[in-house]
Design a protein around this motif. Sequence first.
Motif, PDB file in Angstrom:
ATOM      1  N   HIS A  85       0.813  -1.220   0.000  1.00  0.00           N
ATOM      2  CA  HIS A  85       0.000   0.000   0.000  1.00  0.00           C
ATOM      3  C   HIS A  85       0.850   1.275   0.000  1.00  0.00           C
ATOM      4  O   HIS A  85       0.495   2.269  -0.654  1.00  0.00           O
ATOM      5  CB  HIS A  85      -0.916  -0.028   1.238  1.00  0.00           C
TER       6      HIS A  85
ATOM      7  N   HIS B 264       1.191   4.368  -3.106  1.00  0.00           N
ATOM      8  CA  HIS B 264       0.957   5.813  -3.094  1.00  0.00           C
ATOM      9  C   HIS B 264       1.890   6.514  -4.096  1.00  0.00           C
ATOM     10  O   HIS B 264       1.550   7.582  -4.622  1.00  0.00           O
ATOM     11  CB  HIS B 264       1.161   6.389  -1.691  1.00  0.00           C
TER      12      HIS B 264
ATOM     13  N   SER C 208       1.396  10.091   4.370  1.00  0.00           N
ATOM     14  CA  SER C 208       0.010   9.678   4.604  1.00  0.00           C
ATOM     15  C   SER C 208      -0.289   9.711   6.088  1.00  0.00           C
ATOM     16  O   SER C 208       0.497  10.238   6.882  1.00  0.00           O
ATOM     17  CB  SER C 208      -0.204   8.271   4.030  1.00  0.00           C
TER      18      SER C 208
END
Length: 337
Positions: free
Chosen positions: A112, A116, A137
């Motif tokens: 994940h 990004h 994030s």
Amino acid sequence: MALFLALETSCDETAAAVFDDQLRVLSSVVASQTELHARFGGVVPEVAARAHLERLLPVLDTALHQAGVTLEQIDCIAVHHTPGLIGALLVGISAAKSLALALGVPLVGVNHVTSHLFACRMAAGRDIFPCVGLVVSGGHTALFDCQEATRMIPLGATRDDAAGEAFDKVAALLGLGFPGGPAVEREAAQGNPGAFRFPRALIHDDRLDFSFSGLKTAVLYALGGQNNANPAPPPPGPLRADLAASFQAAVVEVLVTRCRQACQRSGYRRLAVGGGVAANATLRSALETMARQQGLELFIPPLAYCTDNAAMAASAVEYWRRGEFASLDLDAVPTVA
Ligand code: KG4
Ligand code: ZN
């Protein structure tokens, strides 16, 4: 042409996307859970996992419908399997495995965090590698040497809070609600970024690491809070706006400086920035100014590709080409190794 269905359930967005092997996005559907977590002031893992269970199939159906394809046409299933909240990840992974098994198609597990940065590649519509990558994030703040889509080497990371986490915590201190990033940004627009001189931690340190927990504490002290006792949030007005603006200015200066340093050291002329905090307009314009001055090519996705989505899992296409598939015992791995 091969078709991919990707699932994302690592935190509080339930997302599904359909894309093809040319990285064309046919659909990208995101169901946010913000309203479920707002009253708790943060994401509650068990609430997130249950909401993913309820929402995943409708989100998946919508993604297929919007793409104009049926499940039988899908050639590969991709899923973010690390990092994230374990219960939340398990929902997406279980669904992805079931689909791969039932359809008889391969399964690909995708990270994940590096997704990004692949979001920058998706938004650019052309190759962006090699480049320096910054992920900012809610859970991560890290710099990468992005040699290619599937080889991103960590250069440095936060030693404590992530940048988005700092936004969320400062928003709570200022009584601005959840999620904190957009709320602090709106408040900061009314304030003076030079009113408080908050710390820019580690900015001259050789290692490309970050630290944001001291900054959050500095805001707490500026509010008169000490000894773990949280002061009452300030009333709406110039003090609150100045605190928000000065906090945001400190985060932005640290992030931009680290990006400049990483580009200088690596010699790369391209910089990709992704993750929820990359939606921040002050950060975006400071990065643009720095990139212009340094002669760097900057890739920041539009807002919908900064925050969590499933289209950014399209590096799965590279793994699929190479036949690097996951087995049906693919695990949810909550933390980065
Ligand atoms: O990438 P993301 O959607 O989820 C994670 O993988 O963590 O990032 C969410 C984070 C939250 O901490 C949120 O407060 C922050 O991104 N964020 C922002 C803005 N929009 C979202 N931070 C600063 N300014 C914004 N406009
Ligand atoms: Zn994310």
